[in-house]
Enzyme design. Structure first.
Site, PDB file in Angstrom:
ATOM      1  N   ASN A  39      -1.074  -0.319   6.652  1.00 42.72           N
ATOM      2  CA  ASN A  39      -2.020  -0.132   5.697  1.00 42.72           C
ATOM      3  C   ASN A  39      -2.869  -1.634   5.579  1.00 42.72           C
ATOM      4  OD1 ASN A  39      -3.429   1.132   3.486  1.00 42.72           O
ATOM      5  ND2 ASN A  39      -2.381  -0.588   2.287  1.00 42.72           N
ATOM      6  N   LYS A  96       7.977   9.146  -8.757  1.00 43.07           N
ATOM      7  CA  LYS A  96       7.930   7.715  -8.615  1.00 43.07           C
ATOM      8  C   LYS A  96       8.964   7.756  -9.754  1.00 43.07           C
ATOM      9  CE  LYS A  96       6.096   3.691  -8.491  1.00 43.07           C
ATOM     10  NZ  LYS A  96       5.729   2.597  -7.162  1.00 43.07           N
ATOM     11  N   GLU A 133       8.398   7.715  -4.136  1.00 46.80           N
ATOM     12  CA  GLU A 133       7.915   6.514  -3.902  1.00 46.80           C
ATOM     13  C   GLU A 133       8.609   5.258  -4.635  1.00 46.80           C
ATOM     14  OE1 GLU A 133       4.210   3.362  -4.659  1.00 46.80           O
ATOM     15  OE2 GLU A 133       3.775   5.458  -4.954  1.00 46.80           O
ATOM     16  N   GLY A 134       9.146   4.255  -3.800  1.00 53.46           N
ATOM     17  CA  GLY A 134       9.759   3.178  -4.309  1.00 53.46           C
ATOM     18  C   GLY A 134       9.030   2.313  -5.233  1.00 53.46           C
ATOM     19  N   ALA A 135       9.431   1.288  -5.623  1.00 58.68           N
ATOM     20  CA  ALA A 135       8.768   0.194  -6.389  1.00 58.68           C
ATOM     21  C   ALA A 135       8.912  -0.976  -5.775  1.00 58.68           C
ATOM     22  CB  ALA A 135       9.437   0.046  -7.948  1.00 58.68           C
ATOM     23  N   GLY A 136       7.870  -1.779  -5.565  1.00 60.53           N
ATOM     24  CA  GLY A 136       8.238  -3.066  -4.707  1.00 60.53           C
ATOM     25  C   GLY A 136       8.535  -2.786  -3.378  1.00 60.53           C
ATOM     26  N   GLY A 168       0.926  -1.234  -0.126  1.00 52.78           N
ATOM     27  CA  GLY A 168      -0.017   0.137   0.201  1.00 52.78           C
ATOM     28  C   GLY A 168       0.920   1.456  -0.163  1.00 52.78           C
ATOM     29  N   ILE A 177      -1.054   4.452  -1.755  1.00 52.42           N
ATOM     30  CA  ILE A 177      -2.183   5.014  -1.084  1.00 52.42           C
ATOM     31  C   ILE A 177      -1.712   5.774   0.281  1.00 52.42           C
ATOM     32  CG2 ILE A 177      -2.796   3.258   0.515  1.00 52.42           C
ATOM     33  CD1 ILE A 177      -5.632   3.808  -0.252  1.00 52.42           C
ATOM     34  N   ASP A 186      -0.029   4.820 -10.069  1.00 49.85           N
ATOM     35  CA  ASP A 186       0.605   5.067  -8.824  1.00 49.85           C
ATOM     36  C   ASP A 186       1.151   6.491  -9.017  1.00 49.85           C
ATOM     37  OD1 ASP A 186      -0.004   2.620  -7.973  1.00 49.85           O
ATOM     38  OD2 ASP A 186       1.894   1.794  -7.975  1.00 49.85           O
TER      39      ASP A 186
END
Length: 234
Positions: free
Chosen positions: A177, A37, A117-120, A14, A17, A54
């Site tokens: 979350n 991102k 925001e990272g990824a994974g 999450g 979000i 995202d």
């Protein structure tokens, strides 16, 4: 410049979000926010090019204006797979140096806080030798960990927190979350354990939101001033 990197315990924790909720909450305190991102894998083709859902949520939640989508999400890959594999398929070579150039370009816009925001998860590879964690460290970002409240969250959260600390980055807080409609068994007991064991304060617990409306969830987080105090190290 205050920079926060939002990491997750896994792919479906999450992050987006929670990251968007942070942006909405910070805006309540008149904090000027930018979002990034840097790498997104999983996009749809539009008349304007590839777009990742995202990244679009972050773009909507930040309050900086006159910032292009390409600045928010400089590397957008079609395949919803590990970024380094998606990049290889697209004939692109990912690197920390390249992401830093994009970050520095974005940071020229007026802002008080840049949220990335990272990824994974934390150690998602960029190439054979570098990970997104290396990028977060190179940027000098404080880290917020998003914990998906589901079976296995204790192990995932503690392992990720240890890896963040081992990298030399500072974990400044975590957000729980609830990613599914049903509450996990003994959810409150799990939350209390994490509050006791994670080496950073809880910034809020987000309930399941069917419409994925982060603006509705912002009120479950610490107030803007308290967040900025943590993020800026005051």
């Amino acid at each position: 410049m205050t920079c926060v990197f939002v990491a997750g315990t896994d792919t479906d924790a999450g992050k987006t979000i929670a990251a968007a909720a942070l942006l909405y909450r910070l805006a309540e305190g008149a904090v000027r926010t930018l979002a990034m991102k840097p790498v997104a894998a999983g996009a749809v083709a539009t008349a304007s090019g590839l777009r990742n859902s995202d990244a679009l949520q972050l773009e909507l939640a930040m309050n900086a204006r006159n910032v292009s989508y390409a600045e928010v999400n400089p590397i957008c890959l079609a395949a919803p797979i590990a970024p380094h594999i998606a990049a290889e398929q697209a004939g692109i070579k990912l690197s920390v140096a390249e992401l830093l150039r994009h970050q520095q370009r974005l940071a020229q816009h007026p802002h008080d806080l840049l949220l990335i925001e990272g990824a994974g998860g934390w150690l998602v590879p960029l190439n054979e030798a570098e990970t997104l964690a290396d990028f977060a460290v190179a940027v000098g970002a404080k880290v917020v960990l998003v914990v998906g409240l589901k079976l296995g969250c204790l192990n995932h959260a503690l392992l990720t927190a240890a890896a963040i600390q081992q990298s030399g980055a500072e974990l400044v807080g975590w957000i729980g979350n609830q990613p599914q409609a049903s509450v996990m068994s003994y959810q409150q007991e799990n939350i209390e354990y994490l509050k006791a064991k994670l080496p950073a304060p809880c910034l809020g617990i987000l309930p399941f939101e069917p419409s994925a409306d982060s603006a509705k969830l912002a009120g479950y987080l610490l107030e803007s001033q308290a967040l900025m105090s943590l993020f800026a190290g005051n």
